[in-house]
Design an enzyme around this catalytic site. Structure first.
Site, mmCIF file in Angstrom:
data_model
loop_
_atom_site.group_PDB
_atom_site.id
_atom_site.type_symbol
_atom_site.label_atom_id
_atom_site.label_comp_id
_atom_site.label_asym_id
_atom_site.label_seq_id
_atom_site.Cartn_x
_atom_site.Cartn_y
_atom_site.Cartn_z
ATOM 1 N N ASP A 126 8.406 22.165 -28.095
ATOM 2 C CA ASP A 126 9.793 21.756 -27.867
ATOM 3 C C ASP A 126 10.249 22.046 -26.432
ATOM 4 O O ASP A 126 11.418 22.302 -26.174
ATOM 5 C CB ASP A 126 10.756 22.330 -28.917
ATOM 6 C CG ASP A 126 10.565 23.808 -29.115
ATOM 7 O OD1 ASP A 126 9.894 24.415 -28.268
ATOM 8 O OD2 ASP A 126 11.093 24.346 -30.103
ATOM 9 N N HIS A 137 -4.701 10.166 -4.605
ATOM 10 C CA HIS A 137 -3.597 10.853 -5.278
ATOM 11 C C HIS A 137 -4.071 12.121 -5.980
ATOM 12 O O HIS A 137 -3.560 12.475 -7.049
ATOM 13 C CB HIS A 137 -2.872 9.904 -6.239
ATOM 14 C CG HIS A 137 -1.893 9.016 -5.546
ATOM 15 N ND1 HIS A 137 -1.236 7.976 -6.157
ATOM 16 C CD2 HIS A 137 -1.443 9.014 -4.255
ATOM 17 C CE1 HIS A 137 -0.442 7.373 -5.277
ATOM 18 N NE2 HIS A 137 -0.559 7.978 -4.124
ATOM 19 N N ASP A 170 0.318 16.169 1.354
ATOM 20 C CA ASP A 170 1.279 15.070 1.208
ATOM 21 C C ASP A 170 2.361 15.601 0.284
ATOM 22 O O ASP A 170 2.147 15.735 -0.921
ATOM 23 C CB ASP A 170 0.576 13.845 0.598
ATOM 24 C CG ASP A 170 1.508 12.645 0.457
ATOM 25 O OD1 ASP A 170 2.737 12.813 0.558
ATOM 26 O OD2 ASP A 170 0.987 11.536 0.236
ATOM 27 N N ASP A 195 8.967 12.131 2.296
ATOM 28 C CA ASP A 195 7.569 11.856 1.939
ATOM 29 C C ASP A 195 6.735 11.977 3.202
ATOM 30 O O ASP A 195 6.758 11.076 4.043
ATOM 31 C CB ASP A 195 7.480 10.439 1.350
ATOM 32 C CG ASP A 195 6.066 10.071 0.926
ATOM 33 O OD1 ASP A 195 5.193 10.963 0.885
ATOM 34 O OD2 ASP A 195 5.840 8.877 0.636
ATOM 35 N N HIS A 244 -5.525 1.797 1.516
ATOM 36 C CA HIS A 244 -4.159 1.681 0.985
ATOM 37 C C HIS A 244 -3.238 1.035 2.008
ATOM 38 O O HIS A 244 -3.607 0.850 3.168
ATOM 39 C CB HIS A 244 -3.625 3.044 0.516
ATOM 40 C CG HIS A 244 -3.552 4.105 1.582
ATOM 41 N ND1 HIS A 244 -2.596 4.121 2.569
ATOM 42 C CD2 HIS A 244 -4.320 5.207 1.790
ATOM 43 C CE1 HIS A 244 -2.759 5.184 3.323
ATOM 44 N NE2 HIS A 244 -3.820 5.863 2.885
ATOM 45 N N HIS A 273 5.957 2.314 2.587
ATOM 46 C CA HIS A 273 6.796 1.805 1.492
ATOM 47 C C HIS A 273 8.220 2.239 1.758
ATOM 48 O O HIS A 273 8.476 3.185 2.499
ATOM 49 C CB HIS A 273 6.297 2.367 0.151
ATOM 50 C CG HIS A 273 6.100 3.865 0.180
ATOM 51 N ND1 HIS A 273 7.121 4.751 -0.003
ATOM 52 C CD2 HIS A 273 4.998 4.625 0.425
ATOM 53 C CE1 HIS A 273 6.649 5.988 0.100
ATOM 54 N NE2 HIS A 273 5.367 5.947 0.385
ATOM 55 N N HIS A 330 8.822 5.807 -3.844
ATOM 56 C CA HIS A 330 8.489 4.393 -3.585
ATOM 57 C C HIS A 330 9.762 3.652 -3.965
ATOM 58 O O HIS A 330 9.970 3.299 -5.123
ATOM 59 C CB HIS A 330 7.298 3.934 -4.430
ATOM 60 C CG HIS A 330 6.010 4.591 -3.998
ATOM 61 N ND1 HIS A 330 4.820 4.381 -4.615
ATOM 62 C CD2 HIS A 330 5.731 5.465 -2.992
ATOM 63 C CE1 HIS A 330 3.860 5.083 -4.021
ATOM 64 N NE2 HIS A 330 4.406 5.759 -3.037
ATOM 65 N N GLU A 372 2.199 5.476 7.177
ATOM 66 C CA GLU A 372 1.229 6.463 6.712
ATOM 67 C C GLU A 372 -0.216 5.977 6.694
ATOM 68 O O GLU A 372 -0.838 5.889 5.629
ATOM 69 C CB GLU A 372 1.612 6.952 5.317
ATOM 70 C CG GLU A 372 1.924 5.847 4.297
ATOM 71 C CD GLU A 372 2.229 6.420 2.913
ATOM 72 O OE1 GLU A 372 1.403 7.202 2.422
ATOM 73 O OE2 GLU A 372 3.273 6.090 2.347
ATOM 74 N N TYR A 416 -10.504 7.799 5.227
ATOM 75 C CA TYR A 416 -11.085 8.618 4.161
ATOM 76 C C TYR A 416 -12.594 8.370 4.113
ATOM 77 O O TYR A 416 -13.027 7.249 3.831
ATOM 78 C CB TYR A 416 -10.442 8.260 2.811
ATOM 79 C CG TYR A 416 -8.934 8.252 2.915
ATOM 80 C CD1 TYR A 416 -8.198 9.418 2.734
ATOM 81 C CD2 TYR A 416 -8.246 7.073 3.265
ATOM 82 C CE1 TYR A 416 -6.816 9.417 2.876
ATOM 83 C CE2 TYR A 416 -6.870 7.068 3.413
ATOM 84 C CZ TYR A 416 -6.162 8.237 3.217
ATOM 85 O OH TYR A 416 -4.798 8.226 3.370
ATOM 86 N N ARG A 465 -4.628 11.666 6.581
ATOM 87 C CA ARG A 465 -3.478 10.757 6.546
ATOM 88 C C ARG A 465 -2.373 11.425 7.346
ATOM 89 O O ARG A 465 -2.239 12.663 7.325
ATOM 90 C CB ARG A 465 -3.030 10.500 5.096
ATOM 91 C CG ARG A 465 -1.819 9.595 4.979
ATOM 92 C CD ARG A 465 -1.623 8.999 3.569
ATOM 93 N NE ARG A 465 -1.346 9.963 2.533
ATOM 94 C CZ ARG A 465 -2.209 10.350 1.604
ATOM 95 N NH1 ARG A 465 -3.426 9.838 1.580
ATOM 96 N NH2 ARG A 465 -1.877 11.247 0.698
ATOM 97 N N GLU A 525 1.787 10.854 7.865
ATOM 98 C CA GLU A 525 2.896 10.077 7.279
ATOM 99 C C GLU A 525 4.233 10.633 7.747
ATOM 100 O O GLU A 525 4.485 11.836 7.665
ATOM 101 C CB GLU A 525 2.803 10.165 5.746
ATOM 102 C CG GLU A 525 3.974 9.530 5.027
ATOM 103 C CD GLU A 525 3.794 9.507 3.508
ATOM 104 O OE1 GLU A 525 3.075 10.375 2.970
ATOM 105 O OE2 GLU A 525 4.368 8.598 2.870
HETATM 106 N N1 GLY Z 1 3.392 10.579 -1.580
HETATM 107 C C1 GLY Z 1 3.095 9.312 -2.090
HETATM 108 C C2 GLY Z 1 2.939 8.317 -1.029
HETATM 109 O O1 GLY Z 1 2.739 8.678 0.113
HETATM 110 O O2 GLY Z 1 3.066 7.161 -1.239
HETATM 111 MN MN MN Z 2 4.262 7.611 1.115
HETATM 112 MN MN MN Z 3 3.160 10.639 0.810
#
Ligand code: GLY
Ligand code: MN
Ligand code: MN
Length: 435
Positions: free
Chosen positions: A32, A236, A253, A264, A343, A347, A354, A378, A382, A399, A401
């Site tokens: 619960d 991810h 990240d 982000d 990728h 975004h 997102h 970003e 890799y 990465r 970003e």
């Molecule tokens: N942290 C998720 C992205 O960079 O899209």
């Molecule tokens: Mn992002």
């Molecule tokens: Mn990110």
């Protein structure tokens, strides 16, 4: 935030229609115990109201109550356990709405709210149980308003209006996002300072998230990714439980959520402070790509231009490093670069990490950037442990970003304060805690 002004702008755009915007419900995690409650972003945008089990109904053409909320009743016994509820009586004044009803009366009252409008703005398909309740209300509205055919016969996604509004941030939203970005900057800088070989990914996660909370953020905007060595090549990865070995990079990240707004950010740094020559070479390519991408973020440029800029620089870099062969154009045309960069480059960012808002217009073309939009930029590279490249290039995931606000004449990097160049990073990693 001026929620009344947002509702007024939304209502003006839906004209004769009626909108039903449900808030979020609590969800069981196990036994619960519930997941921490997070309000639905559309509902939050229009109300600022943070309780579960509420529904907003906006009926601009209604003769009487044009703004109505359904919400939980006061319940002294439950409030002892779970905290105060606003309740029906106080809701209209507190939230600036025309009327409030118990959520228990939704079946009975909602049809009356729908009678008179031919078009219903409701996001079908997100919650099937609630969809059934709304469709039952449409049926009941048909009974009550049927003679005049004054009931919803057309269904439109409110996102077509609302998400365009959310995409364009006003001054209040920009102020919160700027502060969220500053708090995230504190967290990342602190994480860099405390990094030493042998610590675990979750320790670094704890440091960064402690810094957010301490600076006033209520939450993280998404599960932090703290990925050492090869883990960074899983895009991810967020189990965050491995040891950070001497000689590897760590990709972090992570962004805080402040008053519902996300930041982000990704930074990547060497656990032992010094980049190896190969790590550094790859890092410099990603940094160059990110700079090229950010430069194209300005009004009038397409919202995918920065991705194309990033791809070009990354592809050039991969060729220079000997990881790809052939011409830049060839590698882009055949998508060969995707072996190492798989990728998109960013975004929209806002209440959701997102964030809401279309990327293409009705003709399928990528839309132009406009002041008030916020996007991440970003790029990354890799290289997995099994890649057929020289050993010293393997298990490198990088990465970088940042969160970029489109301004009247260019852009503002909201997260520019976070160390990013090789020199800045090598100066701060392992320097010792500040928080
Ligand atoms: N942290 C998720 C992205 O960079 O899209
Ligand atoms: Mn992002
Ligand atoms: Mn990110």
């Amino acid at each position: 935030m001026d929620y009344a002004a947002r509702r007024a702008a939304f209502m003006q755009r839906i004209g004769e229609g009626v909108a039903v915007i449900p808030g979020a419900c609590e969800r069981l995690r196990n036994g619960d115990s519930e997941y921490p409650f997070r309000q639905d972003s559309d509902f939050l945008y229009l109300t600022g109201f943070n309780e579960p089990d509420a529904v907003l109904v906006l009926a601009p053409a209604a003769a009487r109550d044009r703004t109505v909320i359904f919400l939980r009743d006061r319940d002294p016994a439950k409030e002892v356990w779970n905290g105060a509820r606003l309740g029906v009586e106080r809701a209209p004044f507190t939230l600036g709405l025309d009327a409030a009803y118990s959520i228990e009366r939704l079946e009975d009252v909602l049809p009356d709210c729908l009678v008179g409008s031919g078009r219903l703005y409701y996001a079908l398909g997100k919650d099937f149980a609630f969809d059934r309740r709304v469709l039952a209300a449409v049926e009941a509205a048909q009974d009550r308003g049927g003679r005049l055919r004054a009931f919803p016969q057309e269904l439109v996604d409110p996102g077509t209006v609302l998400h365009e509004m959310r995409l364009h941030k006003d001054a209040d939203e920009v102020a919160v996002m700027r502060r969220a970005a500053q708090i995230t900057a504190l967290g990342h800088s602190e994480a860099m300072r405390v990094t030493v070989p042998g610590m675990h990914e979750f320790e670094l996660q704890a440091h960064i998230e402690f810094a957010y909370r301490r600076a006033g953020a209520q939450d993280v905007a998404y599960t932090s990714i703290v990925a050492g060595g090869d883990n960074a090549t899983t895009l991810h990865y967020n189990t965050n439980r491995m040891r950070l070995d001497d000689g590897c990079l760590v990709l972090v990240d992570s962004g805080c959520e402040l008053d519902g707004y996300a930041s982000d950010v990704t930074r990547t740094w060497p656990v032992n402070r010094r980049f190896t020559p190969e790590q550094r070479a790859v890092y410099e390519v990603v940094l160059l790509a990110q700079r090229a991408g950010i430069e194209t973020v300005k009004p009038g440029r397409g919202c995918r231009d920065f991705h194309e800029a990033c791809v070009r620089v990354i592809t050039e870099g991969l060729i220079d490093l000997g990881l790809l062969s052939g011409s830049v154009d060839e590698n882009i045309e055949t998508n060969a670069y995707r072996a190492y960069y798989m990728h998109g480059s960013g975004h929209w960012l806002g209440l959701d990490v997102h964030d809401a808002g279309r990327y293409r217009d009705d003709a399928g073309q990528y839309r132009a950037l406009e002041p008030g939009m916020v996007t991440t930029v970003e790029p990354g590279i890799y290289i997995g442990r099994d890649a057929t490249v020289p050993q010293d290039f393997r298990s490198i995931g990088i990465r970088i970003e940042d969160d970029i606000l489109v301004t009247a004449h260019g852009n503002e990097n909201l997260t520019a304060d976070i160390p990013k160049t090789v020199d800045e990073i090598e100066a701060i990693v392992g320097a010792g805690a500040c928080v």
